[in-house]
Design an enzyme around this catalytic site. Structure first.
Site, mmCIF file in Angstrom:
data_model
loop_
_atom_site.group_PDB
_atom_site.id
_atom_site.type_symbol
_atom_site.label_atom_id
_atom_site.label_comp_id
_atom_site.label_asym_id
_atom_site.label_seq_id
_atom_site.Cartn_x
_atom_site.Cartn_y
_atom_site.Cartn_z
ATOM 1 N N GLU A 267 0.757 -0.424 -2.619
ATOM 2 C CA GLU A 267 0.466 0.269 -1.391
ATOM 3 C C GLU A 267 1.629 1.308 -1.090
ATOM 4 O OE1 GLU A 267 -2.294 0.544 0.254
ATOM 5 O OE2 GLU A 267 -3.202 -0.903 -1.182
ATOM 6 N N ASP A 345 -0.102 2.126 -8.912
ATOM 7 C CA ASP A 345 0.122 1.178 -9.865
ATOM 8 C C ASP A 345 1.243 0.979 -10.452
ATOM 9 O OD1 ASP A 345 -2.326 -0.206 -9.208
ATOM 10 O OD2 ASP A 345 -3.464 0.448 -10.944
#
Length: 418
Positions: A267, A345
């Site tokens: 995030e 990611d």
């Protein structure tokens, strides 16, 4: 012109149903293959849940289509003739909000069925009828209050400015930004109970992650989401110093500390790349496009509908066609969003230090298992609906060996039965 508008909406509904049918056939074929990421039992369970959701979506699309035809044929004209008020601003508010509430009430049985039949059957729903009624009542009250203010704002702009569609776009875009800022606070006040994270060690590790990306937050909070749903989630909300990190209690319960930090690192990767602002900019482009079209509709459309070119008619038409424009824009937004997910990611695995890829991969696998997410989808469905890459693709990017996959499935071959 009216037939052109109906044809466009009809094509949208057919395309939406077609993608759902292809997804159903794909999953029905895939679930007979070797289980991936999930146990054999959960693989079938996740497939059946996905199929059930798509079937419900198809029924919902048919109902929405009937309602669209009804609104265009006589519904808007009926509201226009029925609601009589001397105050023009209040007249517009009452008509538009009546349209919104009627549509919401018609969709309410679908919402109930999804939560208390489908979600309950597959073990997701934890909410009581009483809690659901309370949430629904609050949602309707907020919709009436905030929606009325928005309608009043657009009405004022339409009756004041020649280029009303441009200024309406500016106004609505400002509302979108404001909603993103206030969402965590509204959710905390009306729906979820948020409590500060009490695990000091975890709190310190999270703050260290935030410091690495320059993320300034007003705190890390735990949401009591488990009282409604068993699925795992987390979100960052707000702008500036008002940003909050909110973790669902289900996420805290199911993930290890390292896995949780990997998810938060992902995030924070979005924050580091400014993805929130990119997404808002994309929404802005869609809104500008939408207002540009509906700000220049020919008078012949209103004549064929038997109504006058009133502000409330324009607003209702905007609301009716918002799903169509969203469906058209989704492939573009999806491609960019999926790219951003890969980048997040990568950042998340790097923030986790040595072994960060493994922890993030473990976390993604657990999310699939706990949320019973079917790990395969038809390519067409991915193109139109996915904002995140398929989990198998994300795992491969993280260096995880997902084994040999059926090439026919990856190419979208399926049995299109529902």
């Amino acid at each position: 012109m009216l037939m052109t508008v109906i044809t466009i909406y009809t094509l949208f509904v057919l395309a939406s149903i077609y993608t759902s049918v292809m997804q159903i056939g794909f999953i029905n074929t895939a679930k007979r293959k070797k289980a991936i990421l999930l146990s054999d039992t959960d693989f079938i369970k996740a497939a059946n849940y996905s199929v059930a959701k798509e079937k419900l979506s198809i029924v919902n699309s048919f109902v929405d289509y009937i309602m669209f035809i009804a609104w265009m044929a006589f519904g808007i004209a009926y509201l226009s003739d029925t609601v009589v008020l001397k105050d023009e601003a209040m007249l517009n508010i009452v008509i538009v909000m009546s349209f919104v509430i009627i549509n919401s009430l018609i969709s309410l049985p679908f919402t109930y069925y999804e939560k208390f039949v489908l979600d309950a059957k597959f073990g997701f729903n934890k909410s009581s009828i009483k809690q659901w009624i309370k949430d629904t009542f609050i949602s309707y009250a907020l919709t009436l209050l905030l929606g009325s203010l928005v309608v009043w704002g657009i009405y004022t702009i339409i009756t004041t400015f020649t280029l009303w569609w441009l200024w309406s776009f500016v106004f609505i875009f400002g509302v979108v930004v404001l909603i993103n800022m206030l969402y965590p606070a509204f959710r905390a006040i009306f729906f979820d109970k948020l409590t500060p994270l009490k695990d000091e060690a975890l709190d310190e590790q999270i703050k260290e992650l935030m410091d690495k990306t320059g993320f300034v937050s007003s705190g890390v909070f735990i949401s009591d989401a488990s009282k409604r749903d068993a699925r795992l989630n987390a979100y960052f909300g707000g702008f500036g110093k008002a940003k909050r990190v909110v973790l669902f209690d289900t996420l805290i319960e199911k993930l290890t500390t390292k896995e949780l930090l990997a998810v938060l690192g992902h995030e924070l990767g979005h924050f580091a790349h400014g993805d929130i602002y990119k997404n808002i900019a994309l929404v802005g482009v869609m809104l500008l496009f939408m207002f540009g079209i509906f700000g220049n509709l020919p008078d012949s459309l209103y004549l064929e509908m038997g109504i006058s070119n009133e502000p409330y008619v324009l607003m209702i038409l905007l609301l009716l066609f918002m799903p169509v424009l969203g469906f058209i824009m989704m492939p573009i937004m999806g491609i960019l969003s999926r790219h951003n997910e890969y980048e997040a990611d990568r950042v998340g695995s790097e923030l986790g230090g040595a072994g960060g890829e493994i922890e993030l991969a473990n976390a993604l696998t657990k999310l699939v298992n706990e949320n019973k997410s079917f790990p395969l989808s038809h390519p067409l469905y991915i193109f139109f609906h996915y904002t995140h890459p398929p989990v198998l693709e994300r795992l491969k990017e993280l260096g995880v060996d997902v084994g040999e996959l059926d090439k026919g499935l990856l190419e979208g071959k399926c049995e299109a039965d529902i």
